[in-house]
Design a protein around this motif. Structure first.
Motif, PDB file in Angstrom:
ATOM      1  N   TYR A  51     -24.092  -5.798 -21.203  1.00 36.47           N
ATOM      2  CA  TYR A  51     -25.028  -5.555 -20.099  1.00 36.47           C
ATOM      3  C   TYR A  51     -24.227  -5.176 -18.863  1.00 36.47           C
ATOM      4  N   GLN A  55     -28.443  -3.882 -17.228  1.00 36.83           N
ATOM      5  CA  GLN A  55     -28.798  -2.772 -18.107  1.00 36.83           C
ATOM      6  C   GLN A  55     -28.086  -2.911 -19.453  1.00 36.83           C
ATOM      7  N   PRO A  56     -28.824  -3.075 -20.551  1.00 37.22           N
ATOM      8  CA  PRO A  56     -28.200  -3.183 -21.872  1.00 37.22           C
ATOM      9  C   PRO A  56     -27.706  -1.823 -22.364  1.00 37.22           C
ATOM     10  N   PHE A 122     -26.115   2.720 -20.717  1.00 35.14           N
ATOM     11  CA  PHE A 122     -26.668   1.531 -20.079  1.00 35.14           C
ATOM     12  C   PHE A 122     -28.027   1.917 -19.506  1.00 35.14           C
ATOM     13  N   LEU A 125     -33.479  -2.118 -18.029  1.00 30.20           N
ATOM     14  CA  LEU A 125     -34.124  -3.008 -18.985  1.00 30.20           C
ATOM     15  C   LEU A 125     -35.629  -2.821 -19.019  1.00 30.20           C
ATOM     16  N   LEU A 140     -33.057  -7.802 -26.528  1.00 31.56           N
ATOM     17  CA  LEU A 140     -32.711  -7.405 -25.161  1.00 31.56           C
ATOM     18  C   LEU A 140     -33.230  -8.430 -24.156  1.00 31.56           C
ATOM     19  N   TRP A 144     -30.690 -11.013 -21.780  1.00 36.47           N
ATOM     20  CA  TRP A 144     -30.664 -11.011 -20.316  1.00 36.47           C
ATOM     21  C   TRP A 144     -31.139 -12.341 -19.752  1.00 36.47           C
TER      22      TRP A 144
END
Length: 328
Positions: A51, A55-56, A122, A125, A140, A144
């Motif tokens: 992350y 942002q994954p 990235f 999310l 996801l 987070w």
């Protein structure tokens, strides 16, 4: 006990020649979460989801719903985040018995280089959750939420001393007193409201929504409330209406604001009511016909990025994207 010992032995875990069942994977994950020594032994063979500022790292698919999490090896994760062994959080165990973790990109790593080397990106999310299937979305969201819980819970609320987190990042204990802490999830009732006498659905609009978006009434459960109590109260508060029945439909974990369980319901409104929106919370609330709802769903299906759009046409109504509990 014999079965668990056999299951988590080095041979069966790392060199399994068959796909593990759900029960086997669940028990292995529990072992990882509760046994620091065992968890530590699995890190070097694990896969990691990175992350960057929330942002994954996702690999693009053929279309909406087909994107995938981009998993990286322990060695690459260690280069990108030197603290990976003490700051990652356990997510799952895959069918081959490989543990999966989430971790932050280190401050010295170049996100663009990581994207190029992994042929991935990235992704915001709030957008990414609607570009993947439900299983990946769960991953996801969980990743987070756990990373944020770990970041925000460093000290004991009883005595103020430093907390010692588990290697898996799924719990902490006080370094001084006996207090133990685990990640929590806040329950939220979210409800679609129908009027059978008109065959219409009530949707609401909050000021923070992008232009054109409408969704369902939702709110956190108060202490002492049942789900049904919560739904009735939220409907009364937000749109000034009463409902006659409440039925559970489905649920979904949501990583905002800090980890919520969205509990989806459908309620039948007392016939003939006119919505009276609370203007402190809402910008609008109105009844929509079946055809209008269908058009709104088709619009978001064609372009899920409307959910984060800044230049949407306010007259082109759409609803939460596929993958959100409100869509169902």
């Amino acid at each position: 006990m014999f079965c668990l010992k056999r299951l988590v032995s080095t041979t069966s875990f790392h060199h399994c020649q068959r796909h593990l069942s759900y029960v086997e994977r669940a028990r292995l994950l529990e072992k990882i979460k509760t046994d620091d020594t065992f968890c530590n032994s699995q890190l070097e063979s694990a896969k990691f989801l990175l992350y960057n500022k929330g942002q994954p790292l996702l690999r693009k698919g053929a279309g909406p719903g087909d994107h995938q999490a981009s998993w990286v090896s322990f060695s690459e994760s260690l280069e990108l985040n030197p603290a990976v062994m003490s700051s990652s959080v356990a997510l799952s165990v895959d069918q081959e018995g490989v543990a999966r973790f989430a971790t932050m990109l280190g401050s010295q790593a170049d996100p663009v280089e990581v994207e190029i080397s992994n042929t991935a990106k990235f992704t915001d999310l709030r957008v990414g959750l609607f570009l993947v299937n439900s299983e990946v979305a769960h991953t996801l969201s969980k990743g987070w939420s756990l990373l944020m819980w770990d970041r925000k819970n460093k000290f004991c609320s009883s005595c103020g001393k430093t907390l010692i987190r588990s290697i898996a990042g799924t719990g902490s204990k006080c370094s001084e007193c006996t207090s133990v802490y685990y990640p929590s999830t806040s329950p939220v009732g979210i409800v679609s409201i129908g009027d059978p006498s008109t065959d219409k659905l009530l949707l609401i609009r909050q000021p923070r929504y992008p232009k054109g978006m409408f969704s369902c009434v939702a709110g956190f459960l108060d202490v002492g409330e049942t789900l049904e109590d919560c739904v009735r109260r939220e409907v009364a508060e937000e749109v000034g209406m009463e409902v006659e029945s409440v039925k559970y439909n489905c649920s979904q974990h949501w990583p905002f604001p800090a980890g919520s369980l969205m509990i989806g319901c459908h309620a039948v409104a007392t016939p003939g009511q006119i919505p009276d929106p609370c203007l402190v919370e809402l910008e609008d609330a109105r009844w929509f016909s079946r055809e209008q709802v269908r058009e709104a769903m088709e619009r978001i299906d064609a372009n899920p990025r409307l959910r984060v759009g800044r230049n949407n046409n306010p007259d082109e109504i759409f609803v939460a994207p596929r993958g959100a509990v409100a869509y169902n």
